[in-house]
Write a protein that holds these residues in place. Sequence first.
Motif, short mmCIF file in Angstrom:
data_model
loop_
_atom_site.label_atom_id
_atom_site.label_comp_id
_atom_site.label_asym_id
_atom_site.label_seq_id
_atom_site.Cartn_x
_atom_site.Cartn_y
_atom_site.Cartn_z
N GLN A 1 -3.60 -17.28 7.79
CA GLN A 1 -2.65 -18.36 7.99
C GLN A 1 -1.83 -18.04 9.25
O GLN A 1 -1.03 -17.10 9.24
CB GLN A 1 -1.73 -18.51 6.79
CG GLN A 1 -0.76 -19.67 6.89
CD GLN A 1 0.19 -19.73 5.71
OE1 GLN A 1 0.55 -18.71 5.13
NE2 GLN A 1 0.62 -20.93 5.35
N MET B 1 -0.96 -14.22 9.11
CA MET B 1 -0.94 -13.58 7.80
C MET B 1 -2.37 -13.60 7.28
O MET B 1 -3.01 -14.65 7.30
CB MET B 1 -0.02 -14.34 6.86
CG MET B 1 0.06 -13.74 5.48
SD MET B 1 1.15 -12.31 5.44
CE MET B 1 2.60 -13.11 4.75
N PHE C 1 -4.82 -13.00 4.08
CA PHE C 1 -4.83 -12.91 2.63
C PHE C 1 -6.22 -12.51 2.13
O PHE C 1 -7.22 -13.06 2.57
CB PHE C 1 -4.48 -14.25 1.99
CG PHE C 1 -3.08 -14.72 2.23
CD1 PHE C 1 -2.81 -15.69 3.19
CD2 PHE C 1 -2.03 -14.21 1.48
CE1 PHE C 1 -1.52 -16.12 3.40
CE2 PHE C 1 -0.72 -14.65 1.69
CZ PHE C 1 -0.47 -15.60 2.66
N PHE D 1 -4.91 -14.38 -5.21
CA PHE D 1 -4.58 -13.94 -3.86
C PHE D 1 -3.67 -12.72 -3.88
O PHE D 1 -2.78 -12.60 -4.73
CB PHE D 1 -3.90 -15.07 -3.09
CG PHE D 1 -4.86 -16.10 -2.57
CD1 PHE D 1 -5.56 -16.92 -3.43
CD2 PHE D 1 -5.07 -16.24 -1.21
CE1 PHE D 1 -6.46 -17.86 -2.95
CE2 PHE D 1 -5.97 -17.18 -0.72
CZ PHE D 1 -6.67 -17.99 -1.59
N GLY D 2 -3.89 -11.86 -2.88
CA GLY D 2 -2.98 -10.76 -2.67
C GLY D 2 -1.74 -11.22 -1.92
O GLY D 2 -1.65 -12.38 -1.51
N PRO D 3 -0.77 -10.32 -1.74
CA PRO D 3 0.50 -10.68 -1.10
C PRO D 3 0.40 -10.88 0.40
O PRO D 3 1.35 -11.38 1.02
CB PRO D 3 1.40 -9.50 -1.43
CG PRO D 3 0.47 -8.35 -1.59
CD PRO D 3 -0.78 -8.92 -2.19
N GLY D 4 -0.74 -10.51 1.00
CA GLY D 4 -0.93 -10.74 2.43
C GLY D 4 -0.55 -9.55 3.30
O GLY D 4 0.26 -8.71 2.92
N ARG E 1 0.79 -9.17 7.21
CA ARG E 1 1.22 -9.89 8.41
C ARG E 1 0.81 -9.07 9.62
O ARG E 1 1.30 -7.95 9.81
CB ARG E 1 2.73 -10.12 8.40
CG ARG E 1 3.20 -10.99 9.56
CD ARG E 1 4.67 -11.36 9.42
NE ARG E 1 4.95 -12.11 8.22
CZ ARG E 1 4.72 -13.40 8.06
NH1 ARG E 1 4.19 -14.10 9.04
NH2 ARG E 1 5.03 -14.02 6.93
N GLN F 1 4.04 -21.10 -1.89
CA GLN F 1 4.24 -20.02 -0.92
C GLN F 1 5.74 -19.76 -0.80
O GLN F 1 6.50 -20.64 -0.39
CB GLN F 1 3.65 -20.37 0.44
CG GLN F 1 3.70 -19.20 1.42
CD GLN F 1 2.81 -19.37 2.61
OE1 GLN F 1 2.71 -20.46 3.19
NE2 GLN F 1 2.13 -18.30 3.01
N TRP G 1 8.77 -15.22 1.54
CA TRP G 1 8.18 -14.00 2.05
C TRP G 1 6.71 -14.18 2.43
O TRP G 1 6.05 -13.24 2.84
CB TRP G 1 8.31 -12.87 1.01
CG TRP G 1 9.75 -12.55 0.76
CD1 TRP G 1 10.54 -11.66 1.41
CD2 TRP G 1 10.58 -13.18 -0.23
NE1 TRP G 1 11.81 -11.69 0.89
CE2 TRP G 1 11.87 -12.61 -0.11
CE3 TRP G 1 10.37 -14.16 -1.20
CZ2 TRP G 1 12.94 -12.99 -0.93
CZ3 TRP G 1 11.42 -14.53 -2.01
CH2 TRP G 1 12.68 -13.95 -1.87
N GLY G 2 6.21 -15.39 2.25
CA GLY G 2 4.84 -15.71 2.64
C GLY G 2 3.80 -15.51 1.58
O GLY G 2 2.62 -15.78 1.80
N GLN G 3 4.20 -15.03 0.41
CA GLN G 3 3.23 -14.78 -0.65
C GLN G 3 2.76 -16.09 -1.28
O GLN G 3 3.55 -17.01 -1.47
CB GLN G 3 3.84 -13.89 -1.73
CG GLN G 3 4.20 -12.51 -1.24
CD GLN G 3 4.92 -11.70 -2.30
OE1 GLN G 3 5.59 -12.26 -3.17
NE2 GLN G 3 4.78 -10.39 -2.24
N LEU G 4 1.47 -16.14 -1.61
CA LEU G 4 0.90 -17.30 -2.30
C LEU G 4 0.89 -17.02 -3.80
O LEU G 4 0.19 -16.12 -4.26
CB LEU G 4 -0.52 -17.57 -1.81
CG LEU G 4 -0.68 -18.16 -0.43
CD1 LEU G 4 -2.14 -18.13 -0.02
CD2 LEU G 4 -0.14 -19.58 -0.38
#
Lengths: 112, 111
Positions: free
Chosen positions: A37, A89, A91, A103-106, A108, B37, B40-43
């Motif tokens: 993203q 980001m 994922f 999904f994981g937390p990503g 950045r 979302q 903090w950007g988490q899905l």
Amino acid sequence: EPEVTQTPSHQVTQMGQEVILRCVPISNHLYFYWYRQILGQKVEFLVSFYNNEISEKSEIFDDQFSVERPDGSNFTLKIRSTKLEDSAMYFCASSERGYEQYFGPGTRLTVT
Amino acid sequence: GIQVEQSPPDLILQEGANSTLRCNFSDSVNNLQWFHQNPWGQLINLFYIPSGTKQNGRLSATTVATERYSLLYISSSQTTDSGVYFCAVERRNFGNEKLTFGTGTRLTIIP
């Protein structure tokens, strides 16, 4: 509750450097994915992976990207020579076939 | 490929209000998921709902697969509900599975 984990949470790298993003999928899942993203945009599919091979990849996933499952738990995304436009980001996700993707937390990634 | 449209793009509400977010998709799907979302950007997975209706606390979702849309309802909004809500669909093709995301609805809840 089982969850997908990703490391690192934030990676800063210089243009042209190689980066490896790591993911630990949920243990009984067999399907693995990477999405990205770009800031302010929607989430885009990069690649799916099953049975130790790529199932599908998007046009974004060019030769500078690769994925690997080096052992029974980790799933990695490698970018060989990062570009400014790779800043995003990233994922990781996993699923059982035909069911919900988790999904994981990503991670950045910032390319300078 | 499949197209996913979400509306409205932005929504600003007072705390305590109710809201309805819509997701339209262009073809039949095998999977539909709603995500929140956070800042903090988490899905965060909200619902896995290829058809029918589900409820989880103040949130509920309905997917009418034959008419190619899904709705997410948020009741008695709280400031923690702020963020971007994404709908994502999967159309399984020769065993390949990938989620196609919509552009999202940005929800802002004002105290």
